[in-house]
Enzyme design. Sequence first.
Site, PDB file in Angstrom:
ATOM      1  N   TYR A 166      62.070  35.419  54.362  1.00  0.00           N
ATOM      2  CA  TYR A 166      63.237  35.178  53.495  1.00  0.00           C
ATOM      3  C   TYR A 166      62.901  35.497  52.034  1.00  0.00           C
ATOM      4  O   TYR A 166      63.675  36.143  51.321  1.00  0.00           O
ATOM      5  CB  TYR A 166      63.628  33.718  53.676  1.00  0.00           C
ATOM      6  CG  TYR A 166      64.866  33.247  52.967  1.00  0.00           C
ATOM      7  CD1 TYR A 166      66.130  33.553  53.459  1.00  0.00           C
ATOM      8  CD2 TYR A 166      64.766  32.449  51.831  1.00  0.00           C
ATOM      9  CE1 TYR A 166      67.270  33.076  52.818  1.00  0.00           C
ATOM     10  CE2 TYR A 166      65.897  31.963  51.194  1.00  0.00           C
ATOM     11  CZ  TYR A 166      67.148  32.285  51.692  1.00  0.00           C
ATOM     12  OH  TYR A 166      68.277  31.806  51.059  1.00  0.00           O
ATOM     13  N   LYS A 170      64.591  38.269  49.676  1.00  0.00           N
ATOM     14  CA  LYS A 170      65.326  37.838  48.486  1.00  0.00           C
ATOM     15  C   LYS A 170      64.758  38.443  47.203  1.00  0.00           C
ATOM     16  O   LYS A 170      65.495  38.674  46.240  1.00  0.00           O
ATOM     17  CB  LYS A 170      65.343  36.305  48.410  1.00  0.00           C
ATOM     18  CG  LYS A 170      66.207  35.638  49.480  1.00  0.00           C
ATOM     19  CD  LYS A 170      67.638  36.151  49.474  1.00  0.00           C
ATOM     20  CE  LYS A 170      68.621  35.223  50.175  1.00  0.00           C
ATOM     21  NZ  LYS A 170      69.984  35.803  50.259  1.00  0.00           N
TER      22      LYS A 170
HETATM   23  P1  NAI Z   1      75.788  29.774  55.548  1.00  0.00           P
HETATM   24  O1  NAI Z   1      74.970  29.834  56.781  1.00  0.00           O
HETATM   25  O2  NAI Z   1      76.876  28.776  55.472  1.00  0.00           O
HETATM   26  O3  NAI Z   1      76.445  31.204  55.243  1.00  0.00           O
HETATM   27  C1  NAI Z   1      75.907  32.425  55.616  1.00  0.00           C
HETATM   28  C2  NAI Z   1      76.971  33.187  56.371  1.00  0.00           C
HETATM   29  O4  NAI Z   1      76.510  34.507  56.657  1.00  0.00           O
HETATM   30  C3  NAI Z   1      77.316  32.541  57.710  1.00  0.00           C
HETATM   31  O5  NAI Z   1      78.694  32.232  57.757  1.00  0.00           O
HETATM   32  C4  NAI Z   1      76.897  33.572  58.739  1.00  0.00           C
HETATM   33  O6  NAI Z   1      77.728  33.611  59.893  1.00  0.00           O
HETATM   34  C5  NAI Z   1      76.983  34.858  57.930  1.00  0.00           C
HETATM   35  N1  NAI Z   1      76.156  35.922  58.502  1.00  0.00           N
HETATM   36  C6  NAI Z   1      74.898  35.813  58.996  1.00  0.00           C
HETATM   37  N2  NAI Z   1      74.472  36.993  59.454  1.00  0.00           N
HETATM   38  C7  NAI Z   1      75.475  37.884  59.236  1.00  0.00           C
HETATM   39  C8  NAI Z   1      75.609  39.271  59.486  1.00  0.00           C
HETATM   40  N3  NAI Z   1      74.629  39.967  60.077  1.00  0.00           N
HETATM   41  N4  NAI Z   1      76.761  39.877  59.128  1.00  0.00           N
HETATM   42  C9  NAI Z   1      77.771  39.161  58.556  1.00  0.00           C
HETATM   43  N5  NAI Z   1      77.706  37.836  58.317  1.00  0.00           N
HETATM   44  C10 NAI Z   1      76.558  37.210  58.651  1.00  0.00           C
HETATM   45  O7  NAI Z   1      74.758  29.579  54.337  1.00  0.00           O
HETATM   46  P2  NAI Z   1      74.980  29.583  52.751  1.00  0.00           P
HETATM   47  O8  NAI Z   1      74.120  28.526  52.210  1.00  0.00           O
HETATM   48  O9  NAI Z   1      76.415  29.602  52.407  1.00  0.00           O
HETATM   49  O10 NAI Z   1      74.296  30.988  52.358  1.00  0.00           O
HETATM   50  C11 NAI Z   1      74.963  32.035  51.660  1.00  0.00           C
HETATM   51  C12 NAI Z   1      73.931  32.883  50.962  1.00  0.00           C
HETATM   52  O11 NAI Z   1      73.334  32.138  49.904  1.00  0.00           O
HETATM   53  C13 NAI Z   1      72.788  33.360  51.852  1.00  0.00           C
HETATM   54  O12 NAI Z   1      72.431  34.678  51.497  1.00  0.00           O
HETATM   55  C14 NAI Z   1      71.675  32.406  51.503  1.00  0.00           C
HETATM   56  O13 NAI Z   1      70.406  32.937  51.786  1.00  0.00           O
HETATM   57  C15 NAI Z   1      71.922  32.206  50.028  1.00  0.00           C
HETATM   58  N6  NAI Z   1      71.323  31.009  49.463  1.00  0.00           N
HETATM   59  C16 NAI Z   1      71.851  29.782  49.716  1.00  0.00           C
HETATM   60  C17 NAI Z   1      71.284  28.672  49.134  1.00  0.00           C
HETATM   61  C18 NAI Z   1      71.891  27.317  49.304  1.00  0.00           C
HETATM   62  O14 NAI Z   1      71.420  26.387  48.613  1.00  0.00           O
HETATM   63  N7  NAI Z   1      72.891  27.157  50.150  1.00  0.00           N
HETATM   64  C19 NAI Z   1      70.066  28.751  48.308  1.00  0.00           C
HETATM   65  C20 NAI Z   1      69.630  30.087  48.066  1.00  0.00           C
HETATM   66  C21 NAI Z   1      70.237  31.166  48.636  1.00  0.00           C
END
Ligand code: NAI
Length: 293
Positions: A166, A170
């Site tokens: 990851y 990132k």
């Molecule tokens: P989340 O799991 O709720 O959202 C990620 C979404 O991406 C999911 O709805 C999933 O179905 C979708 N997804 C996964 N693989 C996919 C693909 N191949 N094609 C299309 N959609 C796909 O998690 P969250 O927290 O909302 O994460 C959003 C972004 O923020 C991610 O990139 C995560 O790494 C990043 N992030 C989040 C943090 C947090 O505190 N929540 C911290 C740092 C980064």
Amino acid sequence: MSDMRFDGKVAIVTGAGGGLGRAHALLLASRGAKVVVNDLGGAVDGSGSSQTPAQKVVEEIKALGGQAVADANTVATQAGGKAIVDAALKAFGAVHIIVNNAGILRDKSFRNMSPELFDPVIDVHLKGCVWTTHAAWELMREQNFGRVINTSSAAGLFGNFGQTNYSAAKMGIVGLTKTLALEGAKYNIKCNVLAPGARTRMTEDLMGERAAAMDPELVAHTVAYLAHESCSLTGEILSSSSGRVARVFVGACKGVTNREQMSPEFIRDNLAQIMSTDGFHIPAGAMDEISQR
Ligand code: NAI
């Protein structure tokens, strides 16, 4: 000052079926953008798929009077990235804003890391940013407008135990975005990095008491700012979490220069000065740093 609106703009938000992406999509749509709500609809580890999460967010947007279409293609392949951009063109005839947000987790300590855990994480996060953006890049150049927001993480910028895959993805996104910013500059394509923190299904077990303050909706404002036509930032990293927004930067320290007496011992004996952050600068590009004396 007038409100920052997105009337006439078409935005793609990947991974917008929940969490941060949903918040970004809802805010952009509430301010007039036509939104492609992309989400593969799988589990946190990327397994499975479903059209339901993206469809539900589209219904929410429509119920609030906004315009959106659902898309369930994967960001992880070049074909998927193209299909997402094609969906935007078919529904709304343009792409102005891309929020690359889709993500998965396959955490494991490095000694237990395997290709099955490493590669899909790179594919979704890093290549997801690459191919979705690539499919729209020529369009953005031709229309002399583009806003690309790529989602990084504190884990990539600063490291996090158990997340080599990851973190590599990132931080790769930072390098990608910095060069995209340079290549897009002539065409009014601004590319920036978001390092978010929010209470989502991805982080619900990690944040403990801090989770209460970490509304995804607070982070969406940073995305909307970076997506707006008035945003002048490019190649920057904004950390956004719990209502705090702050610049993160890659800087270089002043260091020491000694062409005549350079040696490992010289470095040892001058380490304090080499490591000192006094008088650091933020290079505008690779050549800027390489040419420092
Ligand atoms: P989340 O799991 O709720 O959202 C990620 C979404 O991406 C999911 O709805 C999933 O179905 C979708 N997804 C996964 N693989 C996919 C693909 N191949 N094609 C299309 N959609 C796909 O998690 P969250 O927290 O909302 O994460 C959003 C972004 O923020 C991610 O990139 C995560 O790494 C990043 N992030 C989040 C943090 C947090 O505190 N929540 C911290 C740092 C980064």
